[in-house]
Design a protein around this motif. Structure first.
Motif, PDB file in Angstrom:
ATOM      1  N   TRP A 124       0.829  -1.210   0.000  1.00 51.69           N
ATOM      2  CA  TRP A 124       0.000   0.000   0.000  1.00 51.69           C
ATOM      3  C   TRP A 124       0.858   1.252   0.000  1.00 51.69           C
ATOM      4  CZ3 TRP A 124      -5.053  -0.746  -0.821  1.00 51.69           C
ATOM      5  CH2 TRP A 124      -5.590  -2.003  -0.496  1.00 51.69           C
ATOM      6  N   GLN A 134      -8.024   3.042   1.915  1.00 52.10           N
ATOM      7  CA  GLN A 134      -7.574   1.954   1.052  1.00 52.10           C
ATOM      8  C   GLN A 134      -8.494   1.810  -0.156  1.00 52.10           C
ATOM      9  OE1 GLN A 134      -7.457  -1.139   4.097  1.00 52.10           O
ATOM     10  NE2 GLN A 134      -5.232  -1.212   3.958  1.00 52.10           N
ATOM     11  N   MET A 139      -3.267   1.069  -3.900  1.00 52.49           N
ATOM     12  CA  MET A 139      -2.594  -0.222  -3.833  1.00 52.49           C
ATOM     13  C   MET A 139      -1.387  -0.227  -4.776  1.00 52.49           C
ATOM     14  SD  MET A 139      -4.309  -3.960  -4.370  1.00 52.49           S
ATOM     15  CE  MET A 139      -4.169  -3.946  -6.143  1.00 52.49           C
TER      16      MET A 139
END
Length: 370
Positions: A124, A134, A139
């Motif tokens: 991440w 997130q 990512m």
């Protein structure tokens, strides 16, 4: 390409690959850029019987059956594991296959004791996660995940040097062909596209470091790459790599065939001595691979070009060999000293020629390092 220290195969041979693609009318599996026959031709070079208007040089020197088995494996849903001693050209073959099939050989994970599951799945971007939470945008996909998403070849170097946890994570990728992302509620599965496969390499000398599990072995087809023992084949490999070095450095320097013979014979002698040695202390630490042979010659060429008379001599070659192979002191130096007195000295009396300079150059290098 001039601003790259080392261009990947798909960049270095871009013109060749473009041309092969333009004349390739064979069936191509999945998203392959070239048909299996053209992949083999790119790696092993063209022959007159191929009927091409352009000659394709050989880039990997080894048994044709190894290359064919590797290509067939990559056209299936199994991974490919190239295994062999250090310096047998496993990584170079993996790069060439990836370049020919996917036009991208740079999706590589290097296996080490510090390789983690993140390196083969995802991690991440911390600052983006703090700012926006997130998401797929925050990512960081691994090279293997990128290969899955784009349907190309991913590479895993030195597989047996990674821990069992990492190897276990690879099992699910090879068997299920997807990676789940439990941190996300939506869009939380990455599926592999057709054409995805993994080429892994492993050194046979690493056996016992982190042995592969039976489950992981079942997901790979093994292709064992043997050490090159045929002098003609080894000479071709050394000459091919040396010509690349000369072109890269714009060096105009000839490698006399007689000196190449001296180098090949010396490595053959040292390999025979290592095979008959009774203990590790009586063997050089070097694997005496073809790659190390190339390194010795490259070192001698560069030394001759920068500090010599711009002509390669047997004395410089001997000095390079001793300097490259004497890694342990005093063990390796003692082995080389014994070889120089017991083999090189009588040979220089019997055959003279280049062996005389090789004898003297080696003696001086051993004395300097002792």
């Amino acid at each position: 390409m001039s601003d790259m220290l080392r261009a990947p195969a798909e960049v270095k041979y871009a013109d060749e690959l473009d041309w092969l693609e333009s004349v390739d009318d064979g069936p191509k599996p999945f998203s392959w850029r070239l048909s299996p026959k053209m992949v083999r031709l790119f790696v092993l070079g063209s022959e007159r019987a191929d009927g091409l208007d352009r000659e394709i040089p050989q880039k990997w020197f080894g048994d044709r059956s190894f290359v064919e088995r590797a290509i067939v494996t990559l056209a299936s849903d199994r991974g490919l594991l190239l295994i062999g001693d250090p310096g047998t050209g496993k990584s170079w073959l993996a790069e060439l296959l990836s370049a020919a099939i996917s036009r991208n050989s740079t999706l590589v994970v290097q296996g080490t004791a510090g390789t983690t599951e993140d390196h083969i799945k995802y991690s991440w971007n911390v600052s983006m996660v703090i700012a926006k939470g997130q998401s797929r945008a925050s990512m960081i996909p691994s090279p293997i995940m990128t290969a899955m998403e784009t349907g190309v070849i991913g590479r895993f170097e030195e597989l047996t040097r990674s821990t069992s946890d990492v190897q276990d994570a690879l099992i699910s990728i090879l068997s299920e062909k997807y990676v789940s992302i439990p941190e996300l509620d939506d869009d939380n599965i990455v599926f592999a596209k057709p054409g995805f496969s993994i080429i892994a390499t492993a050194n046979s000398r690493d056996r016992g470091v982190n042995d592969l599990s039976s489950a992981l072995k079942r997901r790979f087809n093994f292709v064992r790459i043997p050490v090159v023992t045929n002098k003609k084949s080894e000479a071709e490999i050394v000459r091919f790599r040396t010509e690349e070095l000369l072109r890269r450095h714009n060096i105009e320097l000839e490698v006399p065939p007689t000196l190449l013979d001296v180098l090949l014979q010396s490595f053959a002698d040292l390999r025979a001595a290592a095979a008959s040695a009774g203990s590790d202390d009586e063997r050089l630490e070097s694997a005496l691979s073809t790659a190390e042979q190339i390194g010795v010659l490259e070192d001698a060429i560069l030394h001759s070009n920068f500090f010599g008379a711009q002509a390669l001599t047997s004395a410089t070659l001997a000095s390079s060999l001793v300097g490259s192979l004497a890694r342990r002191s005093p063990e390796d130096l003692a082995i080389l000293n014994k070889y120089w007195h017991g083999v090189i000295e009588p040979r220089s009396r019997e055959q003279s020629g280049e062996w005389e300079g090789f004898l003297e150059g080696g003696r001086q290098a051993i004395a300097t390092l002792s």
